[in-house]
Design an enzyme around this catalytic site. Structure first.
Site, short mmCIF file in Angstrom:
data_model
loop_
_atom_site.label_atom_id
_atom_site.label_comp_id
_atom_site.label_asym_id
_atom_site.label_seq_id
_atom_site.Cartn_x
_atom_site.Cartn_y
_atom_site.Cartn_z
N LEU A 68 0.83 -1.22 -0.04
CA LEU A 68 0.12 -0.16 -0.10
C LEU A 68 1.02 1.12 0.00
O LEU A 68 1.61 1.33 0.86
CB LEU A 68 -0.77 -0.15 1.20
CG LEU A 68 -1.95 1.26 1.69
CD1 LEU A 68 -2.86 1.32 0.54
CD2 LEU A 68 -2.57 0.94 2.81
N SER A 69 0.78 2.09 -1.08
CA SER A 69 2.04 3.05 -1.20
C SER A 69 1.77 4.26 -0.23
O SER A 69 0.65 4.27 0.70
CB SER A 69 1.62 3.81 -2.57
OG SER A 69 1.88 2.93 -3.72
#
Length: 218
Positions: A68-69
């Site tokens: 998840l960035s």
């Protein structure tokens, strides 16, 4: 958002607002982007064991070798896209669905491609939780884009190709913008604007993303 999605403690709105303030101090200027980051509950896009870290400005694992960035990079890429006001946006790499949810609050039509079926299934469930209705999902090799739905006046790539595939450039509408991390060890965030048959490229800042891989996983 419902009370359930608002969360408590580390997932509370107050905690999200602290993240928004850090992003503003870090250089994110768009009030619209910051507002959406403050509204979308990042914790529901993580496994429960990691949800207490949801509002740290860091990338987090979501399984299958994907992440998840970092909120900063989600906000930065979204801000770059928003400056061009695209109506139809192609996202390559649905992942957890968090970036997709952010995009859905800012652009009319989102088309999102994911190569890993279990990630796509979980993303679909989370988007339904949030009552997101302007997103279409596809299970496919992201490097090929979604040609039958193109052209798109905005394309955002959430994994790093060595070079931007020609297939993606061909799906970019005239005047459209593509935002992507590019490279192997030394990656850079790039903005590519199509002007007829010419593609104007701007290298923006160093980044670190998982690589864009081909094929699909069921």
């Amino acid at each position: 958002m419902t009370a359930q999605l608002e969360g408590i403690g580390m997932t509370s709105r107050r905690t999200r607002m602290r993240l928004v303030q850090r992003l503003r101090e870090g250089g994110i200027e768009s009030d619209r982007v910051l507002e959406v980051i403050g509204q979308v509950p990042r914790h529901i896009f993580l496994d429960e064991a990691l949800s207490h870290r949801a509002y740290e400005d860091t990338s987090l694992p979501i399984g299958h070798g994907q992440t998840l960035s970092q909120p900063y990079i989600v906000a930065r890429m979204t801000e770059l896209l928003l400056a061009h006001a695209p109506q139809r946006v192609l996202e390559l790499g649905t992942g957890s669905g968090y970036q997709t949810a952010v995009l859905s609050q800012l652009f009319p039509e989102i088309y999102s491609v994911e190569r890993i079926r279990p990630l796509q299934d979980r993303a679909r469930d989370r988007l339904r939780q949030l009552n997101v209705r302007n997103v279409l999902l596809k299970h496919a090799d992201g490097g090929m884009g979604w040609p039958e739905r193109g052209p798109f006046d905005g394309i955002i790539v959430t994994a790093a190709p060595v070079e931007v595939p020609r297939e993606l450039l061909d799906q970019l509408a005239d005047g459209g913008v593509l935002i992507a991390p590019v490279g192997e060890e030394n990656q850079v965030l790039v903005e590519i604007i199509r002007k007829g048959n010419h593609f104007e490229r701007h290298n923006l800042e160093p980044v670190h993303f998982v690589p864009l891989l081909g094929g699909v996983i069921r």
